[in-house]
Scaffold this motif. Structure first.
Motif, mmCIF file in Angstrom:
data_model
loop_
_atom_site.group_PDB
_atom_site.id
_atom_site.type_symbol
_atom_site.label_atom_id
_atom_site.label_comp_id
_atom_site.label_asym_id
_atom_site.label_seq_id
_atom_site.Cartn_x
_atom_site.Cartn_y
_atom_site.Cartn_z
ATOM 1 N N LEU A 1 16.724 -22.093 29.514
ATOM 2 C CA LEU A 1 16.241 -20.882 29.714
ATOM 3 C C LEU A 1 14.886 -20.846 30.601
ATOM 4 N N VAL A 2 13.965 -21.682 29.993
ATOM 5 C CA VAL A 2 12.496 -21.864 30.703
ATOM 6 C C VAL A 2 12.862 -22.638 31.748
ATOM 7 N N GLU A 3 13.563 -23.637 32.081
ATOM 8 C CA GLU A 3 13.882 -24.393 33.169
ATOM 9 C C GLU A 3 14.507 -23.388 34.372
ATOM 10 N N PRO B 1 13.109 -17.202 16.024
ATOM 11 C CA PRO B 1 12.941 -18.478 16.210
ATOM 12 C C PRO B 1 13.143 -19.010 17.612
ATOM 13 N N LEU B 2 14.130 -18.298 18.246
ATOM 14 C CA LEU B 2 14.313 -18.472 19.922
ATOM 15 C C LEU B 2 13.304 -18.013 20.517
ATOM 16 N N ILE B 3 12.848 -16.830 20.163
ATOM 17 C CA ILE B 3 11.612 -16.337 21.094
ATOM 18 C C ILE B 3 10.348 -17.304 20.880
ATOM 19 N N GLN B 4 10.261 -17.735 19.713
ATOM 20 C CA GLN B 4 9.033 -18.878 19.312
ATOM 21 C C GLN B 4 9.198 -19.973 20.325
ATOM 22 N N GLU B 5 10.306 -20.273 20.258
ATOM 23 C CA GLU B 5 10.484 -21.723 21.085
ATOM 24 C C GLU B 5 10.419 -21.485 22.702
ATOM 25 N N VAL B 6 10.699 -20.393 23.082
ATOM 26 C CA VAL B 6 10.804 -19.983 24.434
ATOM 27 C C VAL B 6 9.364 -19.989 24.752
ATOM 28 N N THR B 7 8.604 -19.329 23.901
ATOM 29 C CA THR B 7 7.069 -19.065 24.112
ATOM 30 C C THR B 7 6.473 -20.343 23.987
ATOM 31 N N ARG B 8 6.972 -21.313 23.383
ATOM 32 C CA ARG B 8 6.382 -22.613 23.288
ATOM 33 C C ARG B 8 6.528 -23.441 24.416
ATOM 34 N N ALA B 9 7.859 -23.327 25.052
ATOM 35 C CA ALA B 9 8.238 -24.192 26.163
ATOM 36 C C ALA B 9 7.659 -23.512 27.417
ATOM 37 N N LEU B 10 7.387 -22.208 27.772
ATOM 38 C CA LEU B 10 6.672 -21.691 28.700
ATOM 39 C C LEU B 10 5.214 -22.010 28.690
ATOM 40 N N THR B 11 4.748 -22.148 27.572
ATOM 41 C CA THR B 11 3.277 -22.443 27.535
ATOM 42 C C THR B 11 3.160 -23.900 27.926
ATOM 43 N N ALA B 12 3.990 -24.857 27.311
ATOM 44 C CA ALA B 12 3.859 -26.428 27.896
ATOM 45 C C ALA B 12 4.270 -26.329 29.233
ATOM 46 N N CYS C 1 10.414 -17.119 38.158
ATOM 47 C CA CYS C 1 10.286 -16.117 37.124
ATOM 48 C C CYS C 1 9.375 -16.736 36.258
ATOM 49 N N THR C 2 8.280 -16.074 35.804
ATOM 50 C CA THR C 2 7.249 -16.403 35.279
ATOM 51 C C THR C 2 7.303 -16.090 33.556
ATOM 52 N N ASN C 3 8.378 -15.268 33.256
ATOM 53 C CA ASN C 3 8.317 -14.946 31.876
ATOM 54 C C ASN C 3 9.752 -14.726 31.549
ATOM 55 N N VAL C 4 10.116 -15.044 30.242
ATOM 56 C CA VAL C 4 11.658 -15.055 29.769
ATOM 57 C C VAL C 4 11.477 -14.012 28.770
ATOM 58 N N ARG C 5 12.669 -12.936 28.741
ATOM 59 C CA ARG C 5 12.455 -12.023 27.451
ATOM 60 C C ARG C 5 13.996 -11.982 26.784
ATOM 61 N N VAL C 6 13.880 -12.518 25.494
ATOM 62 C CA VAL C 6 15.041 -12.468 24.931
ATOM 63 C C VAL C 6 15.513 -11.000 24.174
ATOM 64 N N GLU C 7 16.540 -10.668 24.327
ATOM 65 C CA GLU C 7 16.982 -9.419 23.897
ATOM 66 C C GLU C 7 17.895 -9.543 22.698
ATOM 67 N N ARG C 8 19.373 -9.378 22.821
ATOM 68 C CA ARG C 8 20.128 -9.494 21.618
ATOM 69 C C ARG C 8 20.455 -10.943 21.281
ATOM 70 N N VAL C 9 20.636 -11.586 20.079
ATOM 71 C CA VAL C 9 21.159 -12.694 19.555
ATOM 72 C C VAL C 9 22.195 -12.614 18.426
ATOM 73 N N ASP C 10 23.445 -12.959 18.833
ATOM 74 C CA ASP C 10 24.492 -12.650 17.988
ATOM 75 C C ASP C 10 24.103 -12.848 16.211
ATOM 76 N N ALA C 11 23.650 -13.989 16.327
ATOM 77 C CA ALA C 11 22.936 -14.459 15.043
ATOM 78 C C ALA C 11 21.511 -13.773 14.776
ATOM 79 N N VAL D 1 18.779 -23.897 18.843
ATOM 80 C CA VAL D 1 17.567 -22.894 19.363
ATOM 81 C C VAL D 1 16.599 -23.645 20.524
ATOM 82 N N PRO D 2 16.164 -25.074 19.990
ATOM 83 C CA PRO D 2 15.369 -25.569 21.242
ATOM 84 C C PRO D 2 15.792 -25.944 22.319
ATOM 85 N N LYS D 3 17.171 -26.374 22.235
ATOM 86 C CA LYS D 3 17.686 -26.727 23.701
ATOM 87 C C LYS D 3 18.084 -25.389 24.618
ATOM 88 N N VAL D 4 18.561 -24.243 23.956
ATOM 89 C CA VAL D 4 18.650 -22.966 24.450
ATOM 90 C C VAL D 4 17.366 -22.496 25.235
#
Length: 403
Positions: free
Chosen positions: A364-366, A389-400, A373-383, A357-360
């Motif tokens: 995505l953010v890089e 958790p992925l959305i939370q990690e993306v938000t954290r990485a974007l903020t950082a 792009c200034t935002n990332v939207r996660v739609e479908r996750v197979d699991a 999760v954190p690596k993906v």
């Protein structure tokens, strides 16, 4: 073919790390050499018409160097020598290697065997009106470098089988080596006479087929680090018997690799020092040379990779342009991306467990930053349980990233 005694035995992990270093994903990248260094290191960069985040030939150096400017990438491939210097010397040319590829200009002589093969065995499914070929060559000679449109029309439709006569003629001349492409403008090939565009010391077909193939097998070995006969053949789309005829004299050494059912060959330089250094975390183009050969990708990474862009939508499993995610030297998931304004959309994500999760998210953010792009939207996750958790990690990485 009798395989000689192995030079050494490699574990599966050693082979994987050797392959990653050879492809520029392990260790410190040579940023001074930049995009041109990546091209020469890989020996070939595949072209493709699909553009989601960017075109594949842009994604290849990005995956290794990070957020290098897209204009910088194009200039590195297609711009000639620094303004004010003479003569103008191209750095690359386009030709058929693994597929349609950008190739280092110094490798022009080593594709003489392929040019001869095209001249001796034309395999065109197009009608070419009498005199069209000579007219195209004459026009290029008189007017200088031209696109297919400037030569009199590229295509009547977008289908290859509906090319205009001038397009058929100039593509035939390209395959024969009378014409060359050392520049693209807005994705259009710019055609020129080889005698004018290729540096004099490289403009020859003097090397026999064996010498050409031997060089390409050696280059494949350097770019792969270690591989089977089939791996070496696939890199520049050679025949197995062509590889067999030259591999003993290519400079590569025989090795065995744990878990590989076929004999392997390695670049001796790759065996001199253990592969160490930082692993790159990145999205990979489906046309990246790290994952060109499906059987090799499964053998090294335990990862099944398939481009589904040409698969009917109802039959797709991972998405139109699913991009494998490389992290820690392993393929840990897939992302099928899209763009909507300044939002990078992960339409479908596959994750290899919670640890991915954190690596993906990082990848995505890089990638989003690289394509402005200034935002990332996660739609479908197979699991589904990993989506939040992925959305939370993306938000954290974007903020950082914005700090």
């Amino acid at each position: 073919m009798t395989t000689p005694r192995p030079f050494t035995d490699l574990s599966a992990d050693e082979a994987r790390r050797i392959a990653l270093r050879a492809q520029g994903f392990l260790g410190t990248p040579d940023r001074r050499a930049g995009v041109r260094g990546v091209l020469r290191h890989l020996g070939a960069v595949q072209l493709d018409t699909i553009s989601v985040l960017a075109r594949s030939h842009e994604l290849i150096p990005y995956a290794r160097l990070g957020a290098v400017g897209r204009r910088t990438v194009e200039d590195a491939y297609w711009k000639t020598a620094t303004p004010g210097t003479a003569p103008a010397r191209p750095h690359a040319f386009e030709y058929w290697s693994h597929a349609a590829c950008i190739l280092p200009i110094e490798e022009w002589p080593h594709f003489a065997f392929r040019r001869r093969a095209y001249r001796a065995r034309p395999h065109w499914n197009h009608d070419l009106p009498d005199g069209t070929y000579d007219q195209v060559v004459k026009q290029l000679r008189a007017e200088g470098p031209l696109t297919a449109t400037e030569l009199g029309g590229a295509k009547r439709t977008s289908e290859w089988w509906d090319w205009s006569g001038s397009k058929v003629a100039v593509e035939r001349a390209l395959m024969y080596g009378e014409v060359v492409c050392v520049e693209r403008r807005g994705w259009k090939r710019v055609y020129d006479l080889a005698e004018r565009a290729i540096p004099d010391e490289l403009l020859h077909d003097d090397l026999d087929d064996a010498e050409c193939v031997r060089r390409l097998v050696a280059l494949a070995g350097q770019s792969l680090g270690v591989g089977t006969r089939a791996d070496m053949a696939d890199y520049h789309r050679l025949k197995g018997e062509q590889v067999d005829a030259v591999i003993a004299d290519s400079g590569l050494v025989p090795v065995t690799v744990e878990g590989w059912s076929k004999p392997a060959w390695a670049d001796p330089t790759a065996l001199e020092t253990p592969p160490r250094g930082r692993h790159r975390t990145t999205l990979l183009s489906p046309f990246d040379s790290l994952i060109w050969e499906r059987a090799r990708t499964e053998r090294i990474f335990g990862f099944t990779h398939r481009l589904e862009a040409y698969v009917p939508k109802p039959k797709r499993i991972h998405g139109y342009f699913a991009m494998p995610v490389l992290a820690g030297g392993r393929l840990v998931g897939r992302v099928d991306p899209a763009r909507e304004g300044q939002t990078l959309i992960a339409r479908q994500v596959t994750l290899d467990g919670t640890k991915a999760v954190p690596k993906v998210a990082e990848a995505l953010v890089e990638a989003a930053s690289w394509v402005d792009c200034t935002n990332v939207r996660v739609e479908r996750v197979d699991a589904p349980e990993l989506r939040e958790p992925l959305i939370q990690e993306v938000t954290r990485a974007l903020t950082a990233a914005m700090r």
